[in-house]
Design an enzyme around this catalytic site. Sequence first.
Site, PDB file in Angstrom:
ATOM      1  N   HIS A 180      22.535  47.647  -0.930  1.00  9.52           N
ATOM      2  CA  HIS A 180      22.597  46.332  -0.298  1.00  9.52           C
ATOM      3  C   HIS A 180      21.463  46.265   0.714  1.00  9.52           C
ATOM      4  CE1 HIS A 180      24.366  42.624   1.223  1.00  9.52           C
ATOM      5  NE2 HIS A 180      23.891  43.035   2.375  1.00  9.52           N
ATOM      6  N   CYS A 181      20.650  45.242   0.617  1.00  7.04           N
ATOM      7  CA  CYS A 181      19.506  45.144   1.516  1.00  7.04           C
ATOM      8  C   CYS A 181      19.778  44.060   2.550  1.00  7.04           C
ATOM      9  CB  CYS A 181      18.241  44.817   0.730  1.00  7.04           C
ATOM     10  SG  CYS A 181      16.819  44.578   1.780  1.00  7.04           S
ATOM     11  N   ILE A 182      19.784  44.452   3.827  1.00  5.33           N
ATOM     12  CA  ILE A 182      20.082  43.466   4.863  1.00  5.33           C
ATOM     13  C   ILE A 182      18.931  42.486   5.046  1.00  5.33           C
ATOM     14  CG2 ILE A 182      21.753  44.784   6.203  1.00  5.33           C
ATOM     15  CD1 ILE A 182      19.436  45.658   7.993  1.00  5.33           C
TER      16      ILE A 182
END
Length: 348
Positions: A180-182
């Site tokens: 998951h890439c913020i």
Amino acid sequence: MDFLTLFAIYVAVVITCMFLVCKYSGQPQSPFNTLLNYLFKVVASFTPQWLQRLSQRTLHRLFHQRSNLFIYVHILLEGAVYAEFTYEVFGFCRDMDTTLTSLSVPYVLLVVKTFIFYLCIKTDPGTVTKKKVSSQLHIYPYDRRLFHPGVSCPTCQLVKPARSKHCRVCDRCVQRFDHHCIWVNNCIGAQNSRYFLLYLFSLCAMAGAISLLTGDMLLHAVLRSGLLRASYIDEYGQQQPAGPLFVVQHLFLTFPRVIFMLGFLVFLFFVLGGYALFHAYLALVNQTSNEWYKSRGHVCQHCHPTAAADHLCSPVPDHSKRYYYSRGLLRNLREIFFPLKGVQKKGN
Ligand SMILES: *[C@@H]1O[C@H](CO)[C@@H](O)[C@H](O)[C@H]1NC(C)=O
Ligand SMILES: [Zn+2]
Ligand SMILES: [Zn+2]
């Protein structure tokens, strides 16, 4: 402002940036993060309870819940860098007759990158849904090593396809889950890994291009100032040539913002460059970060929903089989850019 104050601010900001980048974009269990977590604990033991609770809640909201905050931070930083570039570097380089073509490279890259960034944010990474799960189950075979058949996600209540993982931030299972890439507020999965890869490389190119032009500008500024040939009289009355420290000090005081930006960009270039190369490597060997991580025998809660939080994946990682899934670099890459669709049956 005098040189030392400016320099202290500069170093403090750079270290803070480095710290934040390492803490929140690296692998959660890297040695670096272990060290940082230790530091955090030490600091925490000196802070009052309410402050700890507040910061925990803030951190949770920032990093474990979906929010567009980092997208805005991204745009803000980009805006600042481009404003500074346009305002100070562009004009200066124009006077030093740098061609308009090379000066427009950063702007072209910005347009390209923004487009890819948008795609990365907006594309569905490959959410496992009730409707699609039956076809998604056929995309990849279970390897019975990292992914076992018949395991359901306790939250989504759907059978987990091979290579998928539940994203706790987005609260959904994602097919060919990477991480998951913020920064894009989205998971990176089957359908947007390609954009993510391109995004990393275009960002690197942007940082690199602006750094080069800025470096060029500073070089010209130094040459023009004549500092390299200058000398000063020291306390013993001797004539001394102005050394590199003089040049640095001069640049710092004449172009503080430009130096600041250059430091930031060079740092970004190396961090992102390393990260982009890592992702390119993963793409070439047909692995996701998730699998890379798991096959290293790190903690895994995903082999089995009932597994203890700290059990090790079994069988224990076998490094001779690290490229187990690879069917050649080009085919692996093709799978990133043309991800397999659910309807396609595997193995033909
Ligand atoms: C990538 O790995 C999966 C198994 O995880 C495999 O089914 C697939 O065929 C591989 N793709 C390529 C192009 O090797
Ligand atoms: Zn799930
Ligand atoms: Zn997610």
